[in-house]
Design a protein around this motif. Structure first.
Motif, PDB file in Angstrom:
ATOM      1  N   PHE A   1      -3.620   0.913  -1.322  1.00  0.00           N
ATOM      2  CA  PHE A   1      -4.557   1.889  -1.006  1.00  0.00           C
ATOM      3  C   PHE A   1      -6.215   0.756  -1.636  1.00  0.00           C
ATOM      4  O   PHE A   1      -5.968   0.482  -2.714  1.00  0.00           O
ATOM      5  N   VAL A   2      -6.592  -0.390  -0.444  1.00  0.00           N
ATOM      6  CA  VAL A   2      -7.284  -1.182  -1.169  1.00  0.00           C
ATOM      7  C   VAL A   2      -9.189  -0.932  -0.432  1.00  0.00           C
ATOM      8  O   VAL A   2      -9.185  -0.619   0.890  1.00  0.00           O
ATOM      9  N   ALA A   3      -9.957  -0.349  -1.154  1.00  0.00           N
ATOM     10  CA  ALA A   3     -11.307  -0.145  -0.646  1.00  0.00           C
ATOM     11  C   ALA A   3     -12.417  -1.200  -1.220  1.00  0.00           C
ATOM     12  O   ALA A   3     -12.255  -1.358  -2.328  1.00  0.00           O
ATOM     13  N   VAL A   4     -13.111  -1.640  -0.354  1.00  0.00           N
ATOM     14  CA  VAL A   4     -14.287  -2.298  -0.691  1.00  0.00           C
ATOM     15  C   VAL A   4     -15.427  -1.527  -0.401  1.00  0.00           C
ATOM     16  O   VAL A   4     -15.627  -0.421   0.467  1.00  0.00           O
ATOM     17  N   ILE A   5     -15.937  -1.703  -1.715  1.00  0.00           N
ATOM     18  CA  ILE A   5     -16.978  -0.574  -2.715  1.00  0.00           C
ATOM     19  C   ILE A   5     -18.182  -1.055  -1.871  1.00  0.00           C
ATOM     20  O   ILE A   5     -18.559  -2.238  -3.012  1.00  0.00           O
ATOM     21  N   LYS A   6     -19.295  -0.373  -1.746  1.00  0.00           N
ATOM     22  CA  LYS A   6     -20.703  -1.849  -1.432  1.00  0.00           C
ATOM     23  C   LYS A   6     -21.875  -0.114  -1.747  1.00  0.00           C
ATOM     24  O   LYS A   6     -21.379   0.273  -0.432  1.00  0.00           O
ATOM     25  N   GLU A   7     -22.683  -0.221  -2.363  1.00  0.00           N
ATOM     26  CA  GLU A   7     -24.310   0.062  -2.339  1.00  0.00           C
ATOM     27  C   GLU A   7     -25.317   0.276  -1.384  1.00  0.00           C
ATOM     28  O   GLU A   7     -25.138  -0.632  -0.324  1.00  0.00           O
ATOM     29  N   ILE A   8     -25.169   1.583  -0.555  1.00  0.00           N
ATOM     30  CA  ILE A   8     -26.096   1.752   0.565  1.00  0.00           C
ATOM     31  C   ILE A   8     -27.449   1.716   0.310  1.00  0.00           C
ATOM     32  O   ILE A   8     -28.236   2.091  -1.066  1.00  0.00           O
ATOM     33  N   GLU A   9     -28.019  -0.267   0.864  1.00  0.00           N
ATOM     34  CA  GLU A   9     -28.978  -0.331   0.228  1.00  0.00           C
ATOM     35  C   GLU A   9     -30.307   0.292   0.711  1.00  0.00           C
ATOM     36  O   GLU A   9     -31.700   0.623   0.586  1.00  0.00           O
ATOM     37  N   SER A  10     -30.216   0.757   2.507  1.00  0.00           N
ATOM     38  CA  SER A  10     -31.484   0.902   2.738  1.00  0.00           C
ATOM     39  C   SER A  10     -30.652   2.224   3.931  1.00  0.00           C
ATOM     40  O   SER A  10     -29.856   1.929   3.924  1.00  0.00           O
TER      41      SER A  10
ATOM     42  N   VAL B   1     -15.371   0.685   2.680  1.00  0.00           N
ATOM     43  CA  VAL B   1     -14.109   0.541   4.089  1.00  0.00           C
ATOM     44  C   VAL B   1     -13.026   0.312   3.525  1.00  0.00           C
ATOM     45  O   VAL B   1     -12.068  -0.649   2.330  1.00  0.00           O
ATOM     46  N   SER B   2     -11.872   1.411   3.543  1.00  0.00           N
ATOM     47  CA  SER B   2     -10.596   1.072   3.097  1.00  0.00           C
ATOM     48  C   SER B   2      -9.695   0.629   5.041  1.00  0.00           C
ATOM     49  O   SER B   2      -9.583   0.828   5.091  1.00  0.00           O
ATOM     50  N   ARG B   3      -8.352   0.289   3.490  1.00  0.00           N
ATOM     51  CA  ARG B   3      -6.552   0.008   4.282  1.00  0.00           C
ATOM     52  C   ARG B   3      -5.430   0.174   3.359  1.00  0.00           C
ATOM     53  O   ARG B   3      -5.912   0.307   2.366  1.00  0.00           O
ATOM     54  N   TRP B   4      -5.097   0.690   4.085  1.00  0.00           N
ATOM     55  CA  TRP B   4      -3.634   0.786   3.961  1.00  0.00           C
ATOM     56  C   TRP B   4      -2.531  -0.545   4.204  1.00  0.00           C
ATOM     57  O   TRP B   4      -2.686  -0.827   5.254  1.00  0.00           O
ATOM     58  N   GLU B   5      -2.464  -0.971   2.861  1.00  0.00           N
ATOM     59  CA  GLU B   5      -1.422  -1.864   2.972  1.00  0.00           C
ATOM     60  C   GLU B   5       0.084  -1.776   2.804  1.00  0.00           C
ATOM     61  O   GLU B   5       0.627  -0.694   2.119  1.00  0.00           O
ATOM     62  N   MET B   6       0.743  -2.280   4.109  1.00  0.00           N
ATOM     63  CA  MET B   6       2.939  -1.347   4.335  1.00  0.00           C
ATOM     64  C   MET B   6       2.824  -2.357   3.652  1.00  0.00           C
ATOM     65  O   MET B   6       3.032  -3.589   3.770  1.00  0.00           O
ATOM     66  N   ASN B   7       4.381  -2.188   3.998  1.00  0.00           N
ATOM     67  CA  ASN B   7       5.449  -2.940   3.016  1.00  0.00           C
ATOM     68  C   ASN B   7       6.533  -3.187   4.472  1.00  0.00           C
ATOM     69  O   ASN B   7       5.788  -2.932   6.036  1.00  0.00           O
ATOM     70  N   ARG B   8       7.347  -4.069   4.650  1.00  0.00           N
ATOM     71  CA  ARG B   8       8.166  -4.422   5.719  1.00  0.00           C
ATOM     72  C   ARG B   8       8.489  -2.622   6.848  1.00  0.00           C
ATOM     73  O   ARG B   8       8.776  -3.555   7.433  1.00  0.00           O
ATOM     74  N   ALA B   9       9.208  -2.327   6.372  1.00  0.00           N
ATOM     75  CA  ALA B   9       9.510  -1.164   6.127  1.00  0.00           C
ATOM     76  C   ALA B   9       8.404   0.118   6.594  1.00  0.00           C
ATOM     77  O   ALA B   9       9.084   0.869   7.521  1.00  0.00           O
ATOM     78  N   GLY B  10       7.520  -0.666   6.770  1.00  0.00           N
ATOM     79  CA  GLY B  10       6.309   0.213   7.573  1.00  0.00           C
ATOM     80  C   GLY B  10       5.434   1.846   6.385  1.00  0.00           C
ATOM     81  O   GLY B  10       5.102   2.033   6.965  1.00  0.00           O
ATOM     82  N   GLU B  11       6.343   1.351   5.186  1.00  0.00           N
ATOM     83  CA  GLU B  11       5.708   2.509   4.101  1.00  0.00           C
ATOM     84  C   GLU B  11       4.259   1.970   4.114  1.00  0.00           C
ATOM     85  O   GLU B  11       4.049   0.934   3.323  1.00  0.00           O
TER      86      GLU B  11
ATOM     87  N   MET C   1     -27.719  -3.775  -7.201  1.00  0.00           N
ATOM     88  CA  MET C   1     -26.551  -3.552  -6.381  1.00  0.00           C
ATOM     89  C   MET C   1     -24.898  -3.085  -6.844  1.00  0.00           C
ATOM     90  O   MET C   1     -24.588  -4.452  -7.545  1.00  0.00           O
ATOM     91  N   LEU C   2     -24.716  -2.099  -6.617  1.00  0.00           N
ATOM     92  CA  LEU C   2     -23.349  -1.619  -6.935  1.00  0.00           C
ATOM     93  C   LEU C   2     -22.036  -2.153  -5.900  1.00  0.00           C
ATOM     94  O   LEU C   2     -22.683  -2.287  -4.730  1.00  0.00           O
ATOM     95  N   ALA C   3     -20.902  -3.151  -6.518  1.00  0.00           N
ATOM     96  CA  ALA C   3     -20.630  -3.309  -5.410  1.00  0.00           C
ATOM     97  C   ALA C   3     -18.874  -3.334  -6.270  1.00  0.00           C
ATOM     98  O   ALA C   3     -18.723  -4.227  -7.069  1.00  0.00           O
ATOM     99  N   GLY C   4     -18.026  -3.125  -5.596  1.00  0.00           N
ATOM    100  CA  GLY C   4     -16.935  -4.160  -6.302  1.00  0.00           C
ATOM    101  C   GLY C   4     -15.319  -3.136  -5.347  1.00  0.00           C
ATOM    102  O   GLY C   4     -15.606  -3.131  -3.963  1.00  0.00           O
ATOM    103  N   THR C   5     -14.663  -3.710  -5.755  1.00  0.00           N
ATOM    104  CA  THR C   5     -13.096  -3.003  -5.223  1.00  0.00           C
ATOM    105  C   THR C   5     -11.858  -2.169  -5.565  1.00  0.00           C
ATOM    106  O   THR C   5     -11.845  -1.986  -7.182  1.00  0.00           O
ATOM    107  N   LEU C   6     -11.438  -1.324  -5.116  1.00  0.00           N
ATOM    108  CA  LEU C   6     -10.734  -0.337  -5.935  1.00  0.00           C
ATOM    109  C   LEU C   6      -9.422  -0.848  -4.993  1.00  0.00           C
ATOM    110  O   LEU C   6      -9.482  -0.995  -3.374  1.00  0.00           O
TER     111      LEU C   6
END
Length: 155
Positions: free
Chosen positions: A99-108, A85-95, A1-6
């Motif tokens: 970009f962090v994405a957790v990637i996982k193969e859909i098995e069914s 499933v991804s999210r943006w991480e911000m600095n203290r100034a809100g910038e 199964m494919l899985a990992g982080t970008l």
């Protein structure tokens, strides 16, 4: 199964992949933390690329988490469906900084892609409703999410 982080450092032309993910994608690099961003983009199924771009843009503009479902071409030439499933991480100034994405193969495939997209859009509405002063919008979307959850649960 494919899985990992970008992980993409905002503004850079390279991204990082977990070593196993890079290997399964057949991305030859001496350092999986320095994969050219277009190399990864070229692994996304062409029919899914526009939707991925649109959701990425909305996620960036709103600084909100995002879910994408798309085809990803492996190193052996086969294509698997993945959920990112991804999210943006911000600095203290809100910038945005990462970009962090957790990637996982859909098995069914229990549900159709249209159903998945429908739910993702309801979730996007939920994030939008959070910004409104009128709490009734959140209640409406929450009710929709609860009903859809009940419909999709296995009997």
């Amino acid at each position: 199964m494919l899985a990992g982080t970008l992980v993409w450092e905002f503004g850079q032309n390279t991204l990082s992949l977990t070593p196993d993910l890079a290997a399964r994608l057949g991305l030859s690099s001496s350092d999986p933390r320095r994969i050219d961003i277009t190399t990864y983009r070229d692994r996304i199924a062409p029919s899914d690329l526009q939707v991925v771009y649109e959701r990425l843009a909305r996620s960036f503009l709103r600084s909100e988490p995002m879910v994408n479902v798309y085809g990803l071409r492996l190193g052996d030439g086969s294509v698997v469906r993945v959920r990112s499933v991804s999210r943006w991480e911000m600095n203290r100034a809100g910038e945005p900084t990462l970009f962090v994405a957790v990637i996982k193969e859909i098995e069914s495939q229990v549900h159709s892609m249209v159903e998945d997209e429908f739910i993702e859009r309801i979730i996007e509405l939920r994030f939008l409703a959070e910004r409104l002063d009128d709490k009734r919008f959140r209640q409406i979307v929450d009710t929709m999410l609860q009903e859809v959850w009940q419909l999709r649960r296995p009997a």
